[in-house]
Design an enzyme around this catalytic site. Structure first.
Site, PDB file in Angstrom:
ATOM      1  N   ARG A  18      32.190   5.568 -45.896  1.00 45.93           N
ATOM      2  CA  ARG A  18      32.406   7.007 -46.097  1.00 45.93           C
ATOM      3  C   ARG A  18      33.732   7.284 -46.791  1.00 45.93           C
ATOM      4  NH1 ARG A  18      32.381   9.523 -40.516  1.00 45.93           N
ATOM      5  NH2 ARG A  18      32.955   7.390 -40.103  1.00 45.93           N
ATOM      6  N   ASN A  36      27.882   9.980 -41.516  1.00 49.57           N
ATOM      7  CA  ASN A  36      27.048   9.000 -40.835  1.00 49.57           C
ATOM      8  C   ASN A  36      25.870   9.697 -40.183  1.00 49.57           C
ATOM      9  OD1 ASN A  36      28.762   6.887 -41.443  1.00 49.57           O
ATOM     10  ND2 ASN A  36      29.694   6.786 -39.434  1.00 49.57           N
TER      11      ASN A  36
END
Length: 90
Positions: A18, A36
């Site tokens: 990320r 996520n």
């Protein structure tokens, strides 16, 4: 505005994926977000009118961070409201 939506499968959580995607998105100046999912996948939204930037982001999303292992990327195009900046959701 068209939004490019990706579900990224593989070893993509707890490996800096990320953060990596978010920093790259900010550097090439696209809007969107990355987060996520509960099933171990990562979801990415990208907005830009510049298709070259979209293609660059697709390469970044498919490659991932140095410690990730992307096995599959599922892409679709959706219509949602404009996202300001690029957000990494934790």
């Amino acid at each position: 505005m068209k939004t490019f939506h990706y579900i990224v499968k593989g070893l993509v959580q707890h490996v800096g994926y990320r953060f990596y995607v978010g920093m790259k998105a900010k550097s090439i100046e696209v809007n969107g977000k990355v987060r996520n999912l509960d099933n171990g996948d990562v979801e990415v939204f990208v907005q830009s009118d510049d298709m070259e930037k979209i293609k660059e982001m697709e390469t970044i999303i498919s490659k991932g961070s140095p410690f990730s292992r992307v096995e599959e990327v599922v892409k679709d195009i959706i219509d949602i409201e404009k996202i300001e900046d690029f957000n990494m959701i934790y």
